[in-house]
Each structure stands twice: as structure tokens, then as C-alpha cells.
Enzyme design. Structure first.
Site, PDB file in Angstrom:
ATOM      1  N   ARG A  87      -8.554  -0.910   4.292  1.00 27.85           N
ATOM      2  CA  ARG A  87      -7.767   0.168   3.685  1.00 27.85           C
ATOM      3  C   ARG A  87      -6.388  -0.333   3.280  1.00 27.85           C
ATOM      4  NH1 ARG A  87      -8.004   5.776   6.794  1.00 27.85           N
ATOM      5  NH2 ARG A  87      -6.668   6.170   5.004  1.00 27.85           N
ATOM      6  N   ARG A 106      -0.096  14.580  13.350  1.00 32.40           N
ATOM      7  CA  ARG A 106       0.423  14.424  11.994  1.00 32.40           C
ATOM      8  C   ARG A 106       0.450  15.725  11.179  1.00 32.40           C
ATOM      9  NH1 ARG A 106      -1.845   8.832   9.609  1.00 32.40           N
ATOM     10  NH2 ARG A 106       0.087   8.908   8.441  1.00 32.40           N
ATOM     11  N   PRO A 107       1.242  16.700  11.617  1.00 32.55           N
ATOM     12  CA  PRO A 107       1.342  17.937  10.832  1.00 32.55           C
ATOM     13  C   PRO A 107       2.032  17.678   9.485  1.00 32.55           C
ATOM     14  CG  PRO A 107       3.013  17.909  12.544  1.00 32.55           C
ATOM     15  CD  PRO A 107       2.157  16.695  12.772  1.00 32.55           C
ATOM     16  N   VAL A 108       1.898  18.627   8.555  1.00 34.93           N
ATOM     17  CA  VAL A 108       2.566  18.488   7.254  1.00 34.93           C
ATOM     18  C   VAL A 108       3.501  19.675   7.014  1.00 34.93           C
ATOM     19  CG1 VAL A 108       0.830  16.997   6.195  1.00 34.93           C
ATOM     20  CG2 VAL A 108       0.556  19.478   6.045  1.00 34.93           C
ATOM     21  N   ASP A 109       3.966  20.296   8.115  1.00 38.63           N
ATOM     22  CA  ASP A 109       4.814  21.488   7.997  1.00 38.63           C
ATOM     23  C   ASP A 109       6.086  21.231   7.189  1.00 38.63           C
ATOM     24  OD1 ASP A 109       5.289  19.802  10.307  1.00 38.63           O
ATOM     25  OD2 ASP A 109       6.848  21.217  10.911  1.00 38.63           O
ATOM     26  N   ILE A 141       6.778   7.292  17.280  1.00 38.42           N
ATOM     27  CA  ILE A 141       6.438   8.008  16.032  1.00 38.42           C
ATOM     28  C   ILE A 141       5.125   8.786  16.155  1.00 38.42           C
ATOM     29  CG2 ILE A 141       6.065   7.762  13.525  1.00 38.42           C
ATOM     30  CD1 ILE A 141       8.865   6.910  14.280  1.00 38.42           C
ATOM     31  N   LYS A 196       0.831  -1.215   0.000  1.00 40.02           N
ATOM     32  CA  LYS A 196       0.000   0.000   0.000  1.00 40.02           C
ATOM     33  C   LYS A 196       0.862   1.260   0.000  1.00 40.02           C
ATOM     34  CE  LYS A 196      -1.797   1.575   4.049  1.00 40.02           C
ATOM     35  NZ  LYS A 196      -1.558   2.980   4.408  1.00 40.02           N
ATOM     36  N   ASN A 197       1.829   1.313   0.927  1.00 40.77           N
ATOM     37  CA  ASN A 197       2.559   2.573   1.106  1.00 40.77           C
ATOM     38  C   ASN A 197       3.602   2.829   0.023  1.00 40.77           C
ATOM     39  OD1 ASN A 197       0.950   3.148   3.234  1.00 40.77           O
ATOM     40  ND2 ASN A 197       2.451   2.639   4.828  1.00 40.77           N
ATOM     41  N   ASP A 255       4.213   0.656  12.273  1.00 44.58           N
ATOM     42  CA  ASP A 255       3.090  -0.069  11.664  1.00 44.58           C
ATOM     43  C   ASP A 255       3.025  -1.536  12.091  1.00 44.58           C
ATOM     44  OD1 ASP A 255       2.403   2.250  10.397  1.00 44.58           O
ATOM     45  OD2 ASP A 255       3.224   1.692   8.443  1.00 44.58           O
ATOM     46  N   ARG A 302      -5.341  10.639   4.349  1.00 48.65           N
ATOM     47  CA  ARG A 302      -4.304  11.672   4.461  1.00 48.65           C
ATOM     48  C   ARG A 302      -3.253  11.572   3.367  1.00 48.65           C
ATOM     49  NH1 ARG A 302      -3.627  14.196   9.174  1.00 48.65           N
ATOM     50  NH2 ARG A 302      -1.460  14.470   8.639  1.00 48.65           N
ATOM     51  N   CYS A 338      -5.434  13.058  12.967  1.00 50.53           N
ATOM     52  CA  CYS A 338      -6.140  11.818  12.668  1.00 50.53           C
ATOM     53  C   CYS A 338      -6.118  10.932  13.900  1.00 50.53           C
ATOM     54  CB  CYS A 338      -5.592  11.136  11.422  1.00 50.53           C
ATOM     55  SG  CYS A 338      -4.353   9.908  11.685  1.00 50.53           S
TER      56      CYS A 338
HETATM   57  N1  EPU Z   1       5.824  14.881  10.945  1.00 48.70           N
HETATM   58  C1  EPU Z   1       5.969  16.216  11.240  1.00 48.70           C
HETATM   59  N2  EPU Z   1       5.877  17.106  10.195  1.00 48.70           N
HETATM   60  C2  EPU Z   1       5.671  16.727   8.915  1.00 48.70           C
HETATM   61  C3  EPU Z   1       5.535  15.352   8.646  1.00 48.70           C
HETATM   62  C4  EPU Z   1       5.625  14.448   9.680  1.00 48.70           C
HETATM   63  O1  EPU Z   1       6.162  16.604  12.389  1.00 48.70           O
HETATM   64  O2  EPU Z   1       5.591  17.592   8.038  1.00 48.70           O
HETATM   65  C5  EPU Z   1       5.917  13.884  12.050  1.00 48.70           C
HETATM   66  C6  EPU Z   1       4.632  13.092  12.259  1.00 48.70           C
HETATM   67  O3  EPU Z   1       3.690  13.780  13.039  1.00 48.70           O
HETATM   68  C7  EPU Z   1       5.143  11.828  12.892  1.00 48.70           C
HETATM   69  C8  EPU Z   1       6.514  11.649  12.255  1.00 48.70           C
HETATM   70  O4  EPU Z   1       6.855  12.919  11.685  1.00 48.70           O
HETATM   71  O5  EPU Z   1       5.306  12.033  14.268  1.00 48.70           O
HETATM   72  C9  EPU Z   1       6.585  10.606  11.161  1.00 48.70           C
HETATM   73  O6  EPU Z   1       5.511  10.758  10.266  1.00 48.70           O
HETATM   74  P1  EPU Z   1       5.627  10.469   8.710  1.00 48.70           P
HETATM   75  O7  EPU Z   1       5.477  11.738   7.967  1.00 48.70           O
HETATM   76  O8  EPU Z   1       6.821   9.638   8.429  1.00 48.70           O
HETATM   77  O9  EPU Z   1       4.322   9.596   8.469  1.00 48.70           O
HETATM   78  P2  EPU Z   1       3.496   9.574   7.138  1.00 48.70           P
HETATM   79  O10 EPU Z   1       4.412   9.813   5.998  1.00 48.70           O
HETATM   80  O11 EPU Z   1       2.298  10.427   7.288  1.00 48.70           O
HETATM   81  C10 EPU Z   1       3.830   7.046   6.575  1.00 48.70           C
HETATM   82  C11 EPU Z   1       2.945   5.873   6.341  1.00 48.70           C
HETATM   83  C12 EPU Z   1       2.338   5.447   7.682  1.00 48.70           C
HETATM   84  C13 EPU Z   1       3.476   5.089   8.628  1.00 48.70           C
HETATM   85  C14 EPU Z   1       4.422   6.279   8.779  1.00 48.70           C
HETATM   86  C15 EPU Z   1       5.636   5.991   9.638  1.00 48.70           C
HETATM   87  C16 EPU Z   1       2.185   6.199   4.086  1.00 48.70           C
HETATM   88  C17 EPU Z   1       1.080   6.515   3.151  1.00 48.70           C
HETATM   89  N3  EPU Z   1       1.911   6.232   5.379  1.00 48.70           N
HETATM   90  O12 EPU Z   1       3.004   8.071   7.104  1.00 48.70           O
HETATM   91  O13 EPU Z   1       1.542   4.310   7.435  1.00 48.70           O
HETATM   92  O14 EPU Z   1       2.962   4.740   9.894  1.00 48.70           O
HETATM   93  O15 EPU Z   1       4.882   6.702   7.477  1.00 48.70           O
HETATM   94  O16 EPU Z   1       6.352   4.933   9.111  1.00 48.70           O
HETATM   95  O17 EPU Z   1       3.284   5.892   3.650  1.00 48.70           O
HETATM   96  C18 EPU Z   1      -0.180   2.761   7.855  1.00 48.70           C
HETATM   97  O18 EPU Z   1       0.110   2.220   6.787  1.00 48.70           O
HETATM   98  O19 EPU Z   1      -0.958   2.248   8.700  1.00 48.70           O
HETATM   99  C19 EPU Z   1       0.407   4.064   8.166  1.00 48.70           C
HETATM  100  C20 EPU Z   1      -0.100   4.892   9.086  1.00 48.70           C
END
Ligand code: EPU
Length: 424
Positions: free
Chosen positions: A396, A121-124, A326, A22-23, A304, A92, A116
Site C-alpha cells: 500500500r 480514527r474518528p473524522v469529527d 497518536i 504516498k501521503n 509512521d 480511509r 481501523c
Molecule cells: N483525530 C480525531 N478526529 C479527527 C481526525 C483525527 O480525533 O477528525 C485523531 C486521530 O484519531 C488520531 C490523531 O487525531 O489520534 C491524528 O490523526 P490524523 O488525522 O492526523 O491521521 P490521518 O490524517 O488519518 C495521516 C496519515 C497517516 C499518519 C497520520 C499521523 C495520510 C493519508 N495518512 O493519517 O499515515 O500515521 O496522519 O501522522 O496522510 C501511514 O502512512 O501508514 C499512515 C497511517
């Protein structure tokens, strides 16, 4: 809402094929936006999240043709470079269209995701990285509105390791003017799979799989054919199900190299692991030994897989400590496991699990994808019948989980009930 009805107590035995990841599939589907030529993808899993993303891409004008596990995407023209709140709140990962849209169209409007179930999970870091490449991003009525005539290469340091953040910036950088360096990049195998697909499309990327990725921008990308990697989290989940039920199972179509930290923990739990090319066999040697663990970015133990190990630890010998680093709220399975008789205490991001001799079947509620997987494993171990409600969370990210478990000898079936399917 569909449910899984599980009668526990049977050791899993047999051979099963691992599906596409998936990812990896989600970012790679978004990569189709980067070229006007067709992207032909193989081994795409049938999942709710994949279907959601195909609908989002279709809405932008991408022609998406799906046959079995193959998808052909043609983004000849992008009519509407937007992803609305209705989609982003459903999934997301739709934020992964932001980088490619901006690179290809010079404009993107993507709803800003809220928090969520598993954390804020910010996207900053996605936004900061794109701004460093010259994009102007404003938040207007809850949407990120991003503009850039042509993105410029930049040296970007990400102070937290982010998987989709790395992927978004990598996809933006492939069409930027000049060189982009991503420092403290995510090393996850799904990032590497995306880089492989982008290279097949003509992108110049090196260093993927390390924390320093270099991307030399090109002016145009071509079409390509790419096979999505196998799902290491599905594989890990099935292996834990095998270990927790004291079974003997073989997974096919998976490279053990991407599962090292998980296989190490399974051996510590008293499993024997035998490897062959694209094959992993797990044989449980006796009773389960509890394993303490701490989640961290790849190559360390994946968040995960935390809920699945927690379910196994619930009935293992000894007391174990599970630390989640995480996401702030990824222990929602704990309350449900307690209802089945588990002895688990939570203090902040640490769970202390005292192994009990047995779990009892109960009706439990899935709250997110991996929590659901943990509850299914608990159901496979428990005495009597377990009903896992709201199984749409599991759908999902797991392709035909009940079919695979049943093929391994589990007593599990899906009970379909009409009604609201809900979203998270
Ligand atoms: N974070 C920030 N700022 C950002 C982005 C992330 O502070 O701009 C923080 C998050 O809040 C978190 C940490 O960084 O504390 C790591 O988050 P990351 O961005 O790596 O997570 P993600 O990219 O949103 C992906 C997977 C998740 C998986 C995580 C960690 C996808 C589509 N999703 O999420 O998968 O848990 O990486 O490995 O690739 C799942 O499949 O069940 C799932 C949640």
C-alpha cells in the site's frame, strides 16, 4: 497472498533513490477535483493506495492517465460526487475527496469510515470544520451526505492536530467565499506539498508549515503541473534498515530537512549521518545503541516510524521506552517481534524493550503498513529465514521495497501466492 522471504544478517550497502510520497500523492490526486482543467503530476509512486484512489476518481468521471510515475487528471465534469463504503473501507484516505467535492459540486456523499487496525480514527474534526464553513452534513445509512451552495470562509480551531483533516479543510477553503483560518493545523511536509500544488492551481494560501494556515477563497482554480515530494517515511524506513544491519547506505532524492527528528534518533543509535543536497548517507559506527522515543505530530518523531525503530531497538544495547501518542493500537508488531525472540513488554501506550543479542527468523504476519516495515527490518537483522506474510499491507505504501532492499544487498524476495488479497 504475497510474502517476503528474507534471510537476515547482511549489512545493507549502496545507493538507492527515494520514491514519491504516498501521503502527499493521495491528497494531491484529490485536488484534481477542484478544477475543470488538467492537473499533471510527476513523481507519483506506484502503490496500491494510489491505484485505489485513481479508481475512485475515475468512478466520479475524472479522466486519469498514468504513464510510469506521471499522472494526468482531467476533472472536466464530475458525474458522480460519491465515494462508497466499498472504497472507504479499503482505504480511509478516500475521505480526502469530501472537501474538494463539496467545494466544487456543492454536494458530496462519502461513506463514514469505521475504526481501523491501528485505532478508532474518528473524522469529527473534518465534519466540524466543514460545518463551520456552512455545510450541512447528515449521516444517512452510514454515509456522510454533505451539502452547501457555496462554502464560506471560517475561523476553525482543531483541538487535535489532524493531517488529513487539515488537508480536507484546506481543499474546501480554496474555493470558499472569503477567508478561512485553520488554527492548530498540521505542520506535516505533506500538507505543505499540497499547499504548493494548490497555489500552482491559483489558490491563495499562506502559513502552511506552521500551525496557522490562512486561505483566501477564489472563484475558480486552473490546471497545473506539480512534482510530488519524496517520501520521508520510506526514506526513514530504509535508513533504519541500514542502521539495524550495521550498514552504509546513501539515499538520493530526499531533502534531509523533513527528517530531522528521525536523523537525530539515528545518530543517538550510533549512526553517522552525512548530508549533501538531496542526499543522505548513513554509516553505522559500531553496535546499535537503543533509543527511547515518543511519537508526536510533526516536527516531532512520526508515528509512521515507530515500528521500524522498535525492531532496531529489539537487538540494541540497553533498555528503551517507546511511547505511542497518536494511535491507540499501533503496537501490533510487538507480538510478532516477540515470536522472533524480542523482549518487549507493553503497558497501555508504552512499550519497554530490553535489547537481546539476536533475533531468530520466523514466519510472521503483517497487520498494517508500518508494522510490516518493522517486521521486514526485523527479518533483515534476524538469524535464518523470516517469512513476512500478508505483504499486501506493505504494498500500500512502499514502492518496490524488495527491489530496493535487494539493490542494497539484502537477501529478500517476493513469493507470490494466488489467493485472497484482503483489505484493511
Ligand atoms: N483525530 C480525531 N478526529 C479527527 C481526525 C483525527 O480525533 O477528525 C485523531 C486521530 O484519531 C488520531 C490523531 O487525531 O489520534 C491524528 O490523526 P490524523 O488525522 O492526523 O491521521 P490521518 O490524517 O488519518 C495521516 C496519515 C497517516 C499518519 C497520520 C499521523 C495520510 C493519508 N495518512 O493519517 O499515515 O500515521 O496522519 O501522522 O496522510 C501511514 O502512512 O501508514 C499512515 C497511517
Amino acid at each position: 497472498m504475497d510474502q517476503f522471504v528474507i534471510t537476515g544478517g547482511r549489512p545493507l550497502q549502496g545507493v538507492v533513490q527515494v520514491s514519491g510520497a504516498k501521503n502527499a500523492a493521495l491528497p494531491i490526486l484529490c485536488a484534481s477535483l477542484l478544477s475543470s482543467e488538467p492537473l499533471h503530476l510527476l513523481n507519483v509512486p506506484h502503490l496500491r493506495d494510489v491505484q485505489t484512489l485513481l479508481k475512485i476518481l475515475s468512478g466520479m468521471g475524472v479522466q486519469c492517465d498514468q504513464t510510469g510515475n506521471e499522472v494526468m487528471l482531467r476533472a472536466e465534469r464530475i458525474e458522480s460526487p460519491t465515494a462508497s463504503y466499498d472504497w472507504v473501507k479499503t482505504m480511509r484516505a478516500s475521505i480526502l475527496v469530501l472537501g474538494p467535492l463539496l467545494a466544487r459540486c456543492g454536494y458530496a456523499k462519502v461513506s463514514l469510515p469505521g475504526g481501523c487496525a491501528i485505532g478508532e480514527r474518528p473524522v469529527d474534526l473534518h465534519i466540524k470544520g466543514l460545518e463551520a464553513m456552512g455545510a450541512v452534513i447528515e449521516i444517512v445509512h452510514g454515509d456522510m451526505v454533505a451539502r452547501a451552495d457555496r462554502l464560506n470562509g471560517a475561523h476553525i480551531f482543531m483541538d487535535t492536530v489532524t493531517v488529513t483533516g487539515t488537508e480536507n479543510l484546506m481543499m474546501a477553503a480554496v474555493l470558499a467565499e472569503g477567508t478561512t483560518i485553520l488554527e492548530n493545523a498540521a505542520r506535516e511536509p505533506e500538507v505543505v506539498d499540497l499547499a504548493r500544488c494548490l497555489r500552482a492551481m491559483g489558490a491563495q494560501i499562506s502559513g502552511d508549515g506552521t500551525d496557522l494556515i490562512t486561505i483566501q477563497g477564489v472563484s475558480v482554480l486552473r490546471g497545473a503541473k506539480h512534482t510530488i515530494m519524496a517520501d520521508r517515511i520510506e526514506a526513514g524506513t530504509l535508513l533504519v534498515a541500514g542502521a539495524a544491519t550495521r550498514g552504509d547506505i546513501t539515499l538520493q532524492g530526499i531533502d534531509a530537512g523533513v527528517l530531522e527528528s528521525v536523523l537525530d534518533k539515528l545518530m543517538e543509535a550510533n549512526a553517522r549521518i552525512d548530508l549533501a543536497p538531496q542526499q543522505i548517507r548513513l554509516t553505522m559506527l559500531g553496535e546499535n545503541h537503543g533509543v527511547s522515543l515518543r511519537t508526536s505530530p510533526y516536527p516531532a518523531f512520526p508515528t509512521d516510524m515507530q515500528a521500524q525503530f522498535m525492531a532496531m531497538n529489539a537487538v540494541a544495547r540497553g533498555t528503551t521506552v517507546v511511547t505511542e501518542t497518536i494511535f491507540e493500537n499501533r503496537f501490533m508488531h510487538v507480538q510478532e517481534l516477540r515470536r522472533m525472540g524480542a523482549n518487549i513488554e507493553v503497558e497501555g501506550n508504552v512499550a519497554i524493550i530490553r535489547g537481546v543479542s539476536r533475533l531468530e527468523g520466523a514466519t510472521v504476519m503483517a497487520t498494517d503498513l508500518r508494522a510490516s516495515a518493522g517486521l521486514v527490518i526485523a527479518g533483515l537483522i534476524a538469524e535464518g529465514e523470516t517469512v513476512v506474510d500478508r505483504i499486501y499491507h506493505l504494498d500500500r505504501g512502499y514502492e518496490q521495497m524488495e527491489v530496493k532492499l535487494a539493490a542494497l544487498g539484502a537477501n529478500v524476495f517476493r513469493r507470490s501466492r494466488k489467493g485472497d488479497h484482503g483489505t484493511v
